[in-house]
Design a protein around this motif. Structure first.
Motif, PDB file in Angstrom:
ATOM      1  N   VAL A 185     125.614   0.050  75.558  1.00  0.00           N
ATOM      2  CA  VAL A 185     124.830   1.012  74.548  1.00  0.00           C
ATOM      3  C   VAL A 185     123.959   1.367  74.956  1.00  0.00           C
ATOM      4  O   VAL A 185     123.660   2.569  75.068  1.00  0.00           O
ATOM      5  CB  VAL A 185     125.035   0.468  73.049  1.00  0.00           C
ATOM      6  CG1 VAL A 185     124.283   1.425  72.239  1.00  0.00           C
ATOM      7  CG2 VAL A 185     126.395   0.154  72.585  1.00  0.00           C
ATOM      8  N   ASP A 189     121.926   9.001  79.835  1.00  0.00           N
ATOM      9  CA  ASP A 189     121.960  10.334  79.295  1.00  0.00           C
ATOM     10  C   ASP A 189     120.568  11.039  79.332  1.00  0.00           C
ATOM     11  O   ASP A 189     120.383  12.272  79.347  1.00  0.00           O
ATOM     12  CB  ASP A 189     122.549  10.400  77.977  1.00  0.00           C
ATOM     13  CG  ASP A 189     124.095  10.154  77.890  1.00  0.00           C
ATOM     14  OD1 ASP A 189     124.669  10.269  78.685  1.00  0.00           O
ATOM     15  OD2 ASP A 189     124.739   9.924  76.594  1.00  0.00           O
ATOM     16  N   SER A 226     116.157   4.274  69.345  1.00  0.00           N
ATOM     17  CA  SER A 226     116.717   4.313  68.342  1.00  0.00           C
ATOM     18  C   SER A 226     117.540   2.824  68.193  1.00  0.00           C
ATOM     19  O   SER A 226     117.870   2.152  68.924  1.00  0.00           O
ATOM     20  CB  SER A 226     117.723   5.528  68.582  1.00  0.00           C
ATOM     21  OG  SER A 226     118.679   5.570  67.342  1.00  0.00           O
ATOM     22  N   ASP A 286     116.972   7.979  72.529  1.00  0.00           N
ATOM     23  CA  ASP A 286     117.326   9.310  72.142  1.00  0.00           C
ATOM     24  C   ASP A 286     116.397  10.293  72.933  1.00  0.00           C
ATOM     25  O   ASP A 286     115.434   9.789  73.452  1.00  0.00           O
ATOM     26  CB  ASP A 286     116.993   9.429  70.458  1.00  0.00           C
ATOM     27  CG  ASP A 286     118.156   8.814  69.871  1.00  0.00           C
ATOM     28  OD1 ASP A 286     119.404   8.335  70.477  1.00  0.00           O
ATOM     29  OD2 ASP A 286     117.834   8.491  68.542  1.00  0.00           O
ATOM     30  N   GLU A 346     124.315   3.441  78.490  1.00  0.00           N
ATOM     31  CA  GLU A 346     124.773   4.651  78.442  1.00  0.00           C
ATOM     32  C   GLU A 346     124.037   5.652  77.747  1.00  0.00           C
ATOM     33  O   GLU A 346     124.114   6.971  78.395  1.00  0.00           O
ATOM     34  CB  GLU A 346     126.146   4.411  77.883  1.00  0.00           C
ATOM     35  CG  GLU A 346     127.133   3.889  78.638  1.00  0.00           C
ATOM     36  CD  GLU A 346     128.408   3.459  77.731  1.00  0.00           C
ATOM     37  OE1 GLU A 346     128.507   3.604  76.428  1.00  0.00           O
ATOM     38  OE2 GLU A 346     129.234   2.767  78.533  1.00  0.00           O
ATOM     39  N   SER A 347     123.205   5.350  76.838  1.00  0.00           N
ATOM     40  CA  SER A 347     122.178   6.039  76.131  1.00  0.00           C
ATOM     41  C   SER A 347     121.032   6.543  77.031  1.00  0.00           C
ATOM     42  O   SER A 347     120.468   7.851  77.184  1.00  0.00           O
ATOM     43  CB  SER A 347     121.603   5.613  74.827  1.00  0.00           C
ATOM     44  OG  SER A 347     121.159   4.494  75.106  1.00  0.00           O
ATOM     45  N   LEU A 368     119.194   2.082  71.623  1.00  0.00           N
ATOM     46  CA  LEU A 368     119.470   3.206  72.271  1.00  0.00           C
ATOM     47  C   LEU A 368     118.204   3.934  72.486  1.00  0.00           C
ATOM     48  O   LEU A 368     117.158   3.839  71.904  1.00  0.00           O
ATOM     49  CB  LEU A 368     120.650   4.074  71.393  1.00  0.00           C
ATOM     50  CG  LEU A 368     121.572   3.551  70.958  1.00  0.00           C
ATOM     51  CD1 LEU A 368     121.594   2.963  69.730  1.00  0.00           C
ATOM     52  CD2 LEU A 368     122.602   4.587  70.908  1.00  0.00           C
TER      53      LEU A 368
END
Length: 198
Positions: A114, A121, A98, A92, A117-118, A90
């Motif tokens: 996963v 963001d 992460s 962060d 999508e992260s 991911l």
């Protein structure tokens, strides 16, 4: 939904692949030259119980640094980072990498969804997502998330993929994604010049 971030600076490229992915990535990643400024984060579905040799394999093929992602390390521009086996990768805030041992997503850990999508963001319009060959639908929802925030969506033309289900599923979810053969995706990456635009 906004047009694919054609005028946006691309700060990160996220790539997902499964069956046939190593061969496809062997066409794409070596085109990145020193000075390429975007971070490149890659998920390939691999056996979860064995160490990955991807960083070693692609270090020999690529002109930019290649690493296996490490938890809590900063995202490094101009570096290719592969998800390790059996961990979700991911992005962060920071941005930093992460790793998570949460449940499988689409029967996969790491999951393309996963990562995508992260990253959506964190990077929004400054993100490019690329779906390559593979035998399940992992990545389709993630690519849709990237388009939803105005990022750029690219899919390997299903008829050119070793296994077409993954790119076909992504195009079904994101019909306005750019569908290109591998050499077309390579050209797009080569001309991206991330970081050079205002």
């Amino acid at each position: 939904m906004r047009t694919a971030g054609a005028s946006a600076r691309i700060d990160a490229v996220v790539i997902g692949a499964s069956a046939g992915g190593i061969e496809a990535l062997s066409v794409l990643l070596p085109v990145l030259l020193p000075g390429f400024r975007a971070a490149v984060l890659v998920v390939v579905h691999l056996p979860r119980e064995r160490p990955s040799l991807l960083a070693d394999i692609f270090t020999q093929k690529c002109a930019v640094p290649v690493i296996e992602a490490v938890d809590k390390e900063p995202v490094m521009p101009g570096t290719i980072a592969f998800a390790p086996p059996d961990y979700h990768l991911l992005v962060d805030e920071g941005p930093q990498l992460s790793l998570s041992a949460d449940a499988l997503v689409n029967f996969s850990r790491p999951s393309v969804d996963v990562l995508f999508e992260s990253a959506a963001d964190v990077y929004g319009t400054h993100l490019m997502g690329i779906i390559l060959t593979g035998g399940n639908s992992d990545g389709a929802a993630g690519l849709e998330a990237i388009r939803r925030v105005g990022g750029m969506a690219v899919v390997q033309q299903p008829e050119t993929a070793q296994t077409s289900l993954m790119p076909a599923s992504a195009l079904q979810r994101v019909p306005d994604a750019q569908a290109l053969p591998l050499d077309g995706i390579a050209t797009l990456l080569r001309t991206l010049n991330p970081g050079d635009r205002p």
